[in-house]
Structure formats: structure tokens, C-alpha cells
Enzyme design. Structure first.
Site, PDB file in Angstrom:
ATOM      1  N   ARG A  84      13.054 -11.982   2.867  1.00 49.76           N
ATOM      2  CA  ARG A  84      13.936 -10.507   2.945  1.00 49.76           C
ATOM      3  C   ARG A  84      14.493 -10.727   4.210  1.00 49.76           C
ATOM      4  O   ARG A  84      15.707 -10.169   4.165  1.00 49.76           O
ATOM      5  CB  ARG A  84      12.769  -9.532   3.028  1.00 49.76           C
ATOM      6  CG  ARG A  84      13.013  -8.046   2.781  1.00 49.76           C
ATOM      7  CD  ARG A  84      11.993  -7.380   2.299  1.00 49.76           C
ATOM      8  NE  ARG A  84      11.084  -6.893   3.598  1.00 49.76           N
ATOM      9  CZ  ARG A  84      10.090  -6.615   3.463  1.00 49.76           C
ATOM     10  NH1 ARG A  84       9.580  -6.435   2.087  1.00 49.76           N
ATOM     11  NH2 ARG A  84       9.211  -6.345   4.668  1.00 49.76           N
ATOM     12  N   ARG A 139      -9.287   1.630  10.096  1.00 50.76           N
ATOM     13  CA  ARG A 139      -8.937   0.201  10.547  1.00 50.76           C
ATOM     14  C   ARG A 139     -10.166  -0.840  10.610  1.00 50.76           C
ATOM     15  O   ARG A 139      -9.947  -2.011  11.083  1.00 50.76           O
ATOM     16  CB  ARG A 139      -8.054   0.246  11.740  1.00 50.76           C
ATOM     17  CG  ARG A 139      -6.331   0.894  11.456  1.00 50.76           C
ATOM     18  CD  ARG A 139      -5.536   0.616  12.539  1.00 50.76           C
ATOM     19  NE  ARG A 139      -4.579   1.591  12.151  1.00 50.76           N
ATOM     20  CZ  ARG A 139      -3.525   0.980  11.751  1.00 50.76           C
ATOM     21  NH1 ARG A 139      -3.267  -0.341  11.193  1.00 50.76           N
ATOM     22  NH2 ARG A 139      -2.299   1.650  11.451  1.00 50.76           N
ATOM     23  N   LYS A 162       0.828  -1.122  -0.105  1.00 56.45           N
ATOM     24  CA  LYS A 162       0.140   0.077  -0.056  1.00 56.45           C
ATOM     25  C   LYS A 162       0.927   1.088   0.087  1.00 56.45           C
ATOM     26  O   LYS A 162       0.524   2.181  -0.765  1.00 56.45           O
ATOM     27  CB  LYS A 162      -0.990  -0.018   1.118  1.00 56.45           C
ATOM     28  CG  LYS A 162      -1.878  -1.040   1.301  1.00 56.45           C
ATOM     29  CD  LYS A 162      -3.009  -1.013   2.544  1.00 56.45           C
ATOM     30  CE  LYS A 162      -2.276  -1.288   3.616  1.00 56.45           C
ATOM     31  NZ  LYS A 162      -1.463  -2.464   4.235  1.00 56.45           N
ATOM     32  N   ARG A 179       0.179  -9.399  12.733  1.00 57.94           N
ATOM     33  CA  ARG A 179      -0.391  -8.178  12.116  1.00 57.94           C
ATOM     34  C   ARG A 179      -1.444  -8.883  10.995  1.00 57.94           C
ATOM     35  O   ARG A 179      -2.648  -8.243  10.961  1.00 57.94           O
ATOM     36  CB  ARG A 179       0.822  -7.389  11.529  1.00 57.94           C
ATOM     37  CG  ARG A 179       1.536  -6.656  12.414  1.00 57.94           C
ATOM     38  CD  ARG A 179       2.827  -6.191  12.081  1.00 57.94           C
ATOM     39  NE  ARG A 179       2.566  -5.070  10.983  1.00 57.94           N
ATOM     40  CZ  ARG A 179       3.247  -4.718   9.988  1.00 57.94           C
ATOM     41  NH1 ARG A 179       4.367  -5.341   9.521  1.00 57.94           N
ATOM     42  NH2 ARG A 179       3.061  -3.905   8.952  1.00 57.94           N
ATOM     43  N   ARG A 220      14.712  -6.031  10.621  1.00 63.47           N
ATOM     44  CA  ARG A 220      14.077  -5.180  11.866  1.00 63.47           C
ATOM     45  C   ARG A 220      13.000  -5.900  12.658  1.00 63.47           C
ATOM     46  O   ARG A 220      12.718  -6.791  12.202  1.00 63.47           O
ATOM     47  CB  ARG A 220      13.267  -4.388  10.958  1.00 63.47           C
ATOM     48  CG  ARG A 220      13.873  -3.170   9.893  1.00 63.47           C
ATOM     49  CD  ARG A 220      12.947  -2.143   9.435  1.00 63.47           C
ATOM     50  NE  ARG A 220      11.408  -2.572   9.638  1.00 63.47           N
ATOM     51  CZ  ARG A 220      10.599  -2.459   8.523  1.00 63.47           C
ATOM     52  NH1 ARG A 220      10.979  -1.892   7.365  1.00 63.47           N
ATOM     53  NH2 ARG A 220       9.325  -2.550   8.896  1.00 63.47           N
TER      54      ARG A 220
END
Length: 198
Positions: A127, A88, A13, A147, A136
Site C-alpha cells: 500500500r 487494550r 476492525k 504497533r 502516511r
């Protein structure tokens, strides 16, 4: 043009919003950035938000909607905007619709980036494996899986909400970035309008 890009974390997005901003002068509005800016500017809603955040509480929907209401009146939003990170859930979507109706306006489209959760998880694992010095903290399969669960519980019902209102447009978010951009331009009828929305 007033848009929402809808899709789970990792769907792209942010990348697509940036491209729409560069090509068509639409402003990407992140609720987090707007909250911080309102607090810094000392606006009325900013002061309310600051007091709530200082207590460590979540800023209520009506304050976030108030901050969006102030922000979309700014001159740089004249050509349109893309809401990022809001709504949301359905309650927030209803509050947003009500606020826009009060201004005599409404969303032009909600673009859903349709993706496959399993492939997203595979991508993030790949990744993470390639990242020097480790990924990260939030860039790992476990964090993404959590999530994605939250997204499906809270945000996915927006698909039905906006479909019912006739503003939902779906694109295949699993294609390469350029193809996804082309699809978004296609469903929004933007192909020939680069830089001409103002």
C-alpha cells in the site's frame, strides 16, 4: 448486542465495525471520540479527563470506563454497540466487565479477527509503495511492526481472557472483506436480522 472486535492493527476492525453499524444499527464507540465528546460536553468525567489530558498524561482506565458507562446509556446505543480501541489489556477488560455487571448487563461476544502478521506487513508495504506523495506517517511497515509488538504484549492476552468467559468467537481475518463480514454475521447468528436488532 454488545460487541468487541479484537485483532491487531491492520486486521480490518474499523471496516467491519462500520459494516455492522450500517447493517444492524449497532453504534461504533471509539474511546478517543468518546473522550473528546465528554470533554466538549463538559460532563463530570469529561472535566476530569480534560485536566489530565491538559497535563499530557494518559487518561486512567476508571475515567475511560466512566465515559463508556455514560455513553452506552444514550438512546442510540439501544440496539447495541461495538467497542473500538477498548479494552487494550486485561486490567481494562476486568474494569469493563465490572462496570457492565453493575448495570446488570454483559458483553454478548468478542469477535477475534485472526490474521497473519507477515501478510499484514506485506500488505502495508504494498500500500505504501502505491501511495502518491509517500505514505502516511503511521502507514509504513516499521510503524506497523512496532504497533504489532505492542498488540502482542498488551492486547493479545485478551484472547485467553474472553475465551475463558465463553464469549470469544474467531473468524479468518485474512479472507476478503465480504467473506469476513459473512463469517462475523455467522458466528453472531445475524444472517437474517439486518436492521432488526432494536
Amino acid at each position: 448486542m454488545k460487541l468487541i472486535l479484537l485483532g491487531p492493527p491492520g486486521a480490518g476492525k474499523g471496516t467491519q465495525a462500520q459494516r455492522l453499524q450500517e447493517s444492524y444499527g449497532l453504534v461504533q464507540l471509539s474511546t478517543g471520540d468518546m473522550l473528546r465528546a465528554a470533554v466538549k460536553a463538559g460532563t463530570e468525567v469529561g472535566k476530569k479527563a480534560e485536566a489530565i489530558m491538559a497535563r499530557g498524561d494518559l487518561v486512567p482506565d476508571e475515567i475511560v470506563v466512566g465515559i463508556i458507562a455514560d455513553r452506552i446509556e444514550q438512546p442510540d446505543c439501544k440496539a447495541g454497540y461495538i467497542l473500538d480501541g477498548f479494552p487494550r489489556n486485561v486490567a481494562q477488560a476486568e474494569a469493563l466487565d465490572k462496570m457492565l455487571a453493575g448495570k446488570g448487563t454483559k458483553l454478548d461476544a468478542v469477535v477475534q479477527l485472526e490474521v497473519n502478521d507477515e501478510i499484514l506487513l506485506g500488505r502495508i508495504e504494498g500500500r505504501a509503495a502505491q501511495t502518491e506523495g509517500g505514505p502516511r506517517a503511521d502507514d509504513n511497515a516499521e510503524a506497523l511492526a512496532k504497533r504489532l509488538r505492542v498488540y502482542h504484549e498488551q492486547t493479545a492476552p485478551l484472547v485467553a481472557y474472553y475465551k475463558q468467559r465463553g464469549v470469544l468467537r474467531g473468524v479468518d481475518g485474512m479472507r476478503d472483506i465480504d467473506e469476513v463480514t459473512r463469517q462475523i454475521e455467522g458466528v453472531l447468528g445475524l444472517g437474517e436480522k439486518k436492521g432488526k436488532l432494536a
